[in-house]
Design a protein around this motif. Structure first.
Motif, short mmCIF file in Angstrom:
data_model
loop_
_atom_site.label_atom_id
_atom_site.label_comp_id
_atom_site.label_asym_id
_atom_site.label_seq_id
_atom_site.Cartn_x
_atom_site.Cartn_y
_atom_site.Cartn_z
N MET A 188 34.47 70.11 38.23
CA MET A 188 33.82 69.31 39.27
C MET A 188 34.89 68.62 40.13
N GLN A 189 34.63 68.54 41.45
CA GLN A 189 35.62 67.97 42.35
C GLN A 189 35.89 66.50 42.03
N GLU A 190 34.87 65.76 41.60
CA GLU A 190 35.07 64.35 41.31
C GLU A 190 35.99 64.12 40.12
N ASP A 191 36.20 65.16 39.31
CA ASP A 191 37.13 65.03 38.19
C ASP A 191 38.57 64.89 38.65
N ILE A 192 38.88 65.42 39.83
CA ILE A 192 40.27 65.42 40.31
C ILE A 192 40.46 64.64 41.60
N ASP A 193 39.38 64.19 42.26
CA ASP A 193 39.52 63.33 43.43
C ASP A 193 40.04 61.97 42.99
N LEU A 194 41.20 61.57 43.46
CA LEU A 194 41.84 60.34 43.00
C LEU A 194 41.47 59.16 43.89
N SER A 195 41.35 58.00 43.26
CA SER A 195 41.14 56.73 43.96
C SER A 195 42.12 55.71 43.39
N ILE A 196 42.30 54.60 44.11
CA ILE A 196 43.13 53.52 43.56
C ILE A 196 42.36 52.86 42.42
N ASP A 197 42.94 52.89 41.24
CA ASP A 197 42.32 52.28 40.07
C ASP A 197 42.83 50.85 39.87
N HIS A 198 44.15 50.72 39.72
CA HIS A 198 44.71 49.37 39.59
C HIS A 198 46.19 49.38 39.92
N VAL A 199 46.71 48.19 40.14
CA VAL A 199 48.15 47.98 40.21
C VAL A 199 48.53 47.06 39.06
N GLY A 200 49.79 47.19 38.62
CA GLY A 200 50.26 46.38 37.51
C GLY A 200 51.50 45.60 37.88
N LEU A 201 51.44 44.29 37.69
CA LEU A 201 52.55 43.41 37.97
C LEU A 201 53.23 43.07 36.65
N ALA A 202 54.49 43.50 36.51
CA ALA A 202 55.26 43.23 35.31
C ALA A 202 55.86 41.83 35.40
N ILE A 203 55.63 41.05 34.34
CA ILE A 203 56.09 39.66 34.35
C ILE A 203 56.68 39.33 32.99
N GLU A 204 57.78 38.59 33.01
CA GLU A 204 58.48 38.27 31.77
C GLU A 204 57.66 37.34 30.90
N HIS A 205 57.06 36.33 31.50
CA HIS A 205 56.28 35.35 30.75
C HIS A 205 54.81 35.53 31.11
N LEU A 206 54.07 36.20 30.25
CA LEU A 206 52.69 36.57 30.56
C LEU A 206 51.82 35.35 30.81
N GLU A 207 52.02 34.29 30.05
CA GLU A 207 51.17 33.11 30.22
C GLU A 207 51.41 32.43 31.57
N SER A 208 52.65 32.42 32.05
CA SER A 208 52.90 31.81 33.36
C SER A 208 52.25 32.64 34.46
N GLY A 209 52.22 33.95 34.27
CA GLY A 209 51.53 34.80 35.23
C GLY A 209 50.04 34.56 35.23
N ARG A 210 49.47 34.38 34.06
CA ARG A 210 48.03 34.09 33.96
C ARG A 210 47.71 32.79 34.70
N ALA A 211 48.53 31.76 34.50
CA ALA A 211 48.28 30.48 35.15
C ALA A 211 48.41 30.60 36.67
N ALA A 212 49.40 31.36 37.13
CA ALA A 212 49.62 31.51 38.58
C ALA A 212 48.44 32.21 39.25
N PHE A 213 47.91 33.25 38.62
CA PHE A 213 46.81 33.98 39.24
C PHE A 213 45.47 33.27 39.08
N ALA A 214 45.33 32.46 38.04
CA ALA A 214 44.15 31.60 37.95
C ALA A 214 44.17 30.58 39.09
N ARG A 215 45.34 30.06 39.43
CA ARG A 215 45.49 29.13 40.55
C ARG A 215 45.09 29.78 41.87
N LEU A 216 45.30 31.10 42.00
CA LEU A 216 44.91 31.82 43.21
C LEU A 216 43.42 32.13 43.25
#
Length: 295
Positions: free
Chosen positions: A1-29
């Protein structure tokens, strides 16, 4: 089926050294973030699934999501280590497919270098009160990093989408609804465009500034000086990398009011493709990357 191979943007990943500080920063946003989930996966094709040394928080949208990924146990295997050795910021660009095996075959037919699908799993809190734990399962095709140095490209098949897209996680104070575009920067923007077209099976706009994916979403390749001109921040030329993520929201006015109240440096600039208003947040408030919000 064509939908099996039609690609869409699923997600982006931001690599961060301190995961908890990243969580707090994006909660602030104004993002609603999932509780921390630790990763397990296969270190290579055909190898068993083992606990990894990374974990994440995700901002889930009606369409796509934004992943904050960081180390939780440096002694264990994790792809995040190599990302952080380069820089803190956006690295992962995941494209969704309906079937990883068929998508892998389609990539091979387009001459895209990639590993065969491998399994990835993680436990995720489930329910509005996080009272359950369910297993999220994926099949990931990892593209060759030497041929695609701008990003850690993944083609992903979600085998348990209900575990991720839980209704209570889709409501955000900032009105976020979709991950709609990704900006890339490379010195040779023409070569980058050609590779992105081949990787995603995308269609270029008439002027070549936007590449539309068949399943949804867009890539925006730029030269470093061109990207520096379109953002409303003074900065040196951004080196080769995933430079920014575009997120669609319900209302830019409500978003600006929220960010202003929280002391976030949010700036207006016209969208470079549509000329419509957009709001940008810079690396100081977004853990090393740029975010563009559009309505």
């Amino acid at each position: 089926m064509q939908e099996d191979i039609d690609l869409s943007i699923d997600h982006v990943g931001l690599a961060i050294e301190h995961l908890e500080s990243g969580r707090a920063a994006f909660a602030r946003l104004g993002f609603t973030l999932s509780p921390r989930s630790d990763h397990s996966g296969s270190p290579g094709p055909g190898m068993p699934v083992i606990p990894w040394g990374s974990g994440n928080h995700c901002a889930m949208f009606e369409t796509g999501y934004f992943e904050l990924i960081g180390l939780v146990d440096a002694a264990k295997f994790s792809n995040v280590k190599a990302l952080l050795a380069q820089y803190q910021g956006l690295h992962i660009v995941a494209l969704r497919c309906g079937n990883a095996d068929r998508a892998f075959e389609a990539l091979q037919s387009r001459g895209v270098l990639a590993d065969p699908p491998r399994a990835l799993e993680r436990d995720a809190p489930f329910g509005p009160d996080n009272g359950e734990t369910r297993r999220a399962r994926f099949a990931n095709v990892y593209l060759d990093t030497k041929a695609n140095a701008e990003a850690r490209f993944i083609v992903i098949e979600h085998r348990t989408p209900d575990v991720l897209w839980q209704p209570h996680l889709l409501s955000h104070e900032n009105g976020a609804r979709a991950l709609s575009a990704v900006y890339f920067v490379a010195d040779d923007a023409a070569s980058l465009q050609a590779r992105l077209l081949r990787v995603a099976g995308a269609t270029a706009s008439a002027d070549g500034r936007e590449l539309v994916l068949p399943g949804g979403g867009a890539f925006r390749p730029c030269a470093p000086d061109a990207f520096a001109r379109l953002i409303p921040f003074e900065c040196d030329a951004v080196p080769q990398r995933v430079a920014a993520a575009q997120i669609k929201v319900d209302s830019l006015d409500r978003l600006r009011a929220l960010l202003d109240a929280r002391g976030v440096d949010a700036r207006l600039a016209p969208d470079p493709i549509t000329s419509a208003p957009s709001v940008w947040v810079g690396p100081a408030d977004a853990c090393g990357t740029f975010l563009q919000f559009v309505a």
